[in-house]
Design a protein around this motif. Sequence first.
Motif, mmCIF file in Angstrom:
data_model
loop_
_atom_site.group_PDB
_atom_site.id
_atom_site.type_symbol
_atom_site.label_atom_id
_atom_site.label_comp_id
_atom_site.label_asym_id
_atom_site.label_seq_id
_atom_site.Cartn_x
_atom_site.Cartn_y
_atom_site.Cartn_z
ATOM 1 N N ALA A 171 0.835 -1.206 0.000
ATOM 2 C CA ALA A 171 0.000 0.000 0.000
ATOM 3 C C ALA A 171 0.867 1.252 0.000
ATOM 4 O O ALA A 171 0.553 2.246 -0.678
ATOM 5 C CB ALA A 171 -0.934 -0.004 1.200
ATOM 6 N N SER A 172 1.959 1.219 0.766
ATOM 7 C CA SER A 172 2.881 2.359 0.779
ATOM 8 C C SER A 172 3.536 2.546 -0.582
ATOM 9 O O SER A 172 3.685 3.673 -1.072
ATOM 10 C CB SER A 172 3.953 2.145 1.851
ATOM 11 O OG SER A 172 4.869 3.209 1.854
ATOM 12 N N GLU A 173 3.923 1.434 -1.207
ATOM 13 C CA GLU A 173 4.504 1.514 -2.547
ATOM 14 C C GLU A 173 3.480 2.062 -3.546
ATOM 15 O O GLU A 173 3.811 2.853 -4.430
ATOM 16 C CB GLU A 173 4.980 0.133 -2.991
ATOM 17 C CG GLU A 173 5.469 0.046 -4.431
ATOM 18 C CD GLU A 173 6.706 0.883 -4.716
ATOM 19 O OE1 GLU A 173 6.991 1.138 -5.899
ATOM 20 O OE2 GLU A 173 7.388 1.301 -3.752
ATOM 21 N N GLU A 174 2.226 1.662 -3.379
ATOM 22 C CA GLU A 174 1.157 2.177 -4.234
ATOM 23 C C GLU A 174 1.059 3.693 -4.112
ATOM 24 O O GLU A 174 0.913 4.407 -5.118
ATOM 25 C CB GLU A 174 -0.170 1.527 -3.857
ATOM 26 C CG GLU A 174 -1.360 2.050 -4.653
ATOM 27 C CD GLU A 174 -2.665 1.399 -4.239
ATOM 28 O OE1 GLU A 174 -3.720 1.858 -4.716
ATOM 29 O OE2 GLU A 174 -2.629 0.450 -3.437
ATOM 30 N N LEU A 175 1.145 4.190 -2.882
ATOM 31 C CA LEU A 175 1.073 5.637 -2.668
ATOM 32 C C LEU A 175 2.271 6.335 -3.301
ATOM 33 O O LEU A 175 2.138 7.407 -3.906
ATOM 34 C CB LEU A 175 1.010 5.932 -1.173
ATOM 35 C CG LEU A 175 0.412 7.276 -0.757
ATOM 36 C CD1 LEU A 175 -1.027 7.395 -1.233
ATOM 37 C CD2 LEU A 175 0.481 7.425 0.759
ATOM 38 N N ASP A 176 3.452 5.730 -3.176
ATOM 39 C CA ASP A 176 4.656 6.303 -3.785
ATOM 40 C C ASP A 176 4.530 6.361 -5.306
ATOM 41 O O ASP A 176 4.867 7.371 -5.937
ATOM 42 C CB ASP A 176 5.892 5.486 -3.399
ATOM 43 C CG ASP A 176 6.298 5.692 -1.955
ATOM 44 O OD1 ASP A 176 5.845 6.681 -1.352
ATOM 45 O OD2 ASP A 176 7.057 4.849 -1.434
ATOM 46 N N VAL A 177 4.045 5.268 -5.906
ATOM 47 C CA VAL A 177 3.883 5.228 -7.362
ATOM 48 C C VAL A 177 2.853 6.261 -7.801
ATOM 49 O O VAL A 177 3.051 6.988 -8.780
ATOM 50 C CB VAL A 177 3.463 3.809 -7.814
ATOM 51 C CG1 VAL A 177 3.060 3.808 -9.290
ATOM 52 C CG2 VAL A 177 4.596 2.813 -7.579
ATOM 53 N N ALA A 178 1.749 6.337 -7.063
ATOM 54 C CA ALA A 178 0.680 7.266 -7.424
ATOM 55 C C ALA A 178 1.158 8.713 -7.391
ATOM 56 O O ALA A 178 0.896 9.493 -8.326
ATOM 57 C CB ALA A 178 -0.512 7.082 -6.489
ATOM 58 N N THR A 179 1.839 9.093 -6.314
ATOM 59 C CA THR A 179 2.291 10.480 -6.196
ATOM 60 C C THR A 179 3.396 10.789 -7.206
ATOM 61 O O THR A 179 3.470 11.894 -7.729
ATOM 62 C CB THR A 179 2.781 10.781 -4.773
ATOM 63 O OG1 THR A 179 3.776 9.828 -4.391
ATOM 64 C CG2 THR A 179 1.634 10.730 -3.788
ATOM 65 N N SER A 180 4.243 9.813 -7.482
ATOM 66 C CA SER A 180 5.313 10.022 -8.454
ATOM 67 C C SER A 180 4.744 10.258 -9.852
ATOM 68 O O SER A 180 5.135 11.205 -10.548
ATOM 69 C CB SER A 180 6.245 8.808 -8.468
ATOM 70 O OG SER A 180 7.224 8.926 -9.482
ATOM 71 N N ILE A 181 3.791 9.431 -10.253
ATOM 72 C CA ILE A 181 3.173 9.592 -11.574
ATOM 73 C C ILE A 181 2.347 10.875 -11.616
ATOM 74 O O ILE A 181 2.341 11.604 -12.611
ATOM 75 C CB ILE A 181 2.303 8.370 -11.917
ATOM 76 C CG1 ILE A 181 3.186 7.127 -12.068
ATOM 77 C CG2 ILE A 181 1.511 8.616 -13.198
ATOM 78 C CD1 ILE A 181 2.405 5.848 -12.274
ATOM 79 N N GLY A 182 1.652 11.180 -10.506
ATOM 80 C CA GLY A 182 0.811 12.370 -10.465
ATOM 81 C C GLY A 182 1.584 13.671 -10.536
ATOM 82 O O GLY A 182 1.013 14.719 -10.866
ATOM 83 N N ASN A 183 2.880 13.626 -10.230
ATOM 84 C CA ASN A 183 3.716 14.828 -10.296
ATOM 85 C C ASN A 183 4.296 15.079 -11.679
ATOM 86 O O ASN A 183 4.950 16.102 -11.898
ATOM 87 C CB ASN A 183 4.869 14.727 -9.286
ATOM 88 C CG ASN A 183 4.391 14.968 -7.862
ATOM 89 O OD1 ASN A 183 3.420 15.680 -7.636
ATOM 90 N ND2 ASN A 183 5.062 14.361 -6.902
ATOM 91 N N GLN A 184 4.061 14.169 -12.606
ATOM 92 C CA GLN A 184 4.638 14.322 -13.928
ATOM 93 C C GLN A 184 3.754 15.185 -14.824
ATOM 94 O O GLN A 184 2.534 15.238 -14.658
ATOM 95 C CB GLN A 184 4.850 12.949 -14.572
ATOM 96 C CG GLN A 184 5.872 12.098 -13.837
ATOM 97 C CD GLN A 184 6.151 10.796 -14.544
ATOM 98 O OE1 GLN A 184 5.875 10.664 -15.729
ATOM 99 N NE2 GLN A 184 6.707 9.830 -13.831
ATOM 100 N N GLU A 185 4.385 15.820 -15.768
ATOM 101 C CA GLU A 185 3.667 16.691 -16.700
ATOM 102 C C GLU A 185 2.723 15.872 -17.569
ATOM 103 O O GLU A 185 3.086 14.810 -18.081
ATOM 104 C CB GLU A 185 4.665 17.434 -17.583
ATOM 105 C CG GLU A 185 4.030 18.466 -18.507
ATOM 106 C CD GLU A 185 5.066 19.242 -19.297
ATOM 107 O OE1 GLU A 185 4.657 20.026 -20.166
ATOM 108 O OE2 GLU A 185 6.269 19.054 -19.036
ATOM 109 N N GLY A 186 1.506 16.357 -17.717
ATOM 110 C CA GLY A 186 0.538 15.697 -18.584
ATOM 111 C C GLY A 186 -0.348 14.689 -17.877
ATOM 112 O O GLY A 186 -1.273 14.148 -18.481
ATOM 113 N N VAL A 187 -0.084 14.414 -16.596
ATOM 114 C CA VAL A 187 -0.899 13.475 -15.820
ATOM 115 C C VAL A 187 -1.252 14.130 -14.496
ATOM 116 O O VAL A 187 -0.361 14.521 -13.743
ATOM 117 C CB VAL A 187 -0.155 12.146 -15.556
ATOM 118 C CG1 VAL A 187 -1.084 11.170 -14.835
ATOM 119 C CG2 VAL A 187 0.365 11.543 -16.845
#
Length: 300
Positions: free
Chosen positions: A173-189
């Motif tokens: 679940a923690s890894e899921e949160l890390d992946v989500a925030t990392s992708i959400g910080n990228q341009e276009g997403v």
Amino acid sequence: MKKNIGLLLLVFLIMVSFALPNGVSASTGGEGINEKLGLPIVVYGEALTDAQKAKVTKLLEVNQHDQVDEFTVTGQDIANYIGGNPNSNMYSSVKIIHQDNGAGLNIEIVTPDNITEVTKEMYTNALLTAGVENADVLVASSVKVSGHSALTGIYKAYDAKGVALDKERMEVASEELDVATSIGNQEGVDQAQVSELLTEIKKAIAEQNPATKEEIEQIVQEQLQNLNIELSPEDRQRLIDLFDQMRSLNIDFDQVKSQLDELAGGIENLVNDEGFWNSLTSAVRGFFQSIADFFRSVIS
């Protein structure tokens, strides 16, 4: 004249009371101690100063409860529960109110301006992965933070109350949160798209019950195409690896599918409503303008 002013003030207060939104915790105050579900739990970040803690206490409306169980989440906790850095500074804090079975998991970020990376949909997805259900969870911080430490605080609260959450599921679940925030910080997403993507992948897993990593990869690719989201090969692989981990843990997504359906509907409505924030701003501005006009017309 004084009587007229008093009447106007009363009308104003009534109008404001209808206009202001109610939070998740609105129905939980003044009801005494729930002996069946137990006391509300408040978990404070260890790095908070006394003044910051007092502010968070007010934000979480702790004083509306007759009693609460209070804990502090530390850097060592983040190391113990999800293998994080024990030197981390913990600021974001939570209040948890247990609910009856079937009530679902309801998240409210009380200070959205200070939780900069994690949305309530991301919290919901991660907590469902960890096995947390049937609770109202309020998150707050008096300073700007990413919001990751609140997740650890929730884990500690459940552990302290004798509710065993699977350590591997918590780490995923923690890894899921890390992946989500990392992708959400990228341009276009944006963050809403990421939350919708994670939710739709989980729903597809619940429906298709994939048995191999290759089937997980196909589900991820299909949902990326359905939502018209472009990711780098590295981020796409992170998603595949994440959900393959979930598959190997035998998480029963059918058990929480109704919650995922509700979450998906809320995210989709927000994503598709392009004028939401402009309309909200206009509505609030118009409301207070109408109050000003009302006062001017009556007094004149």
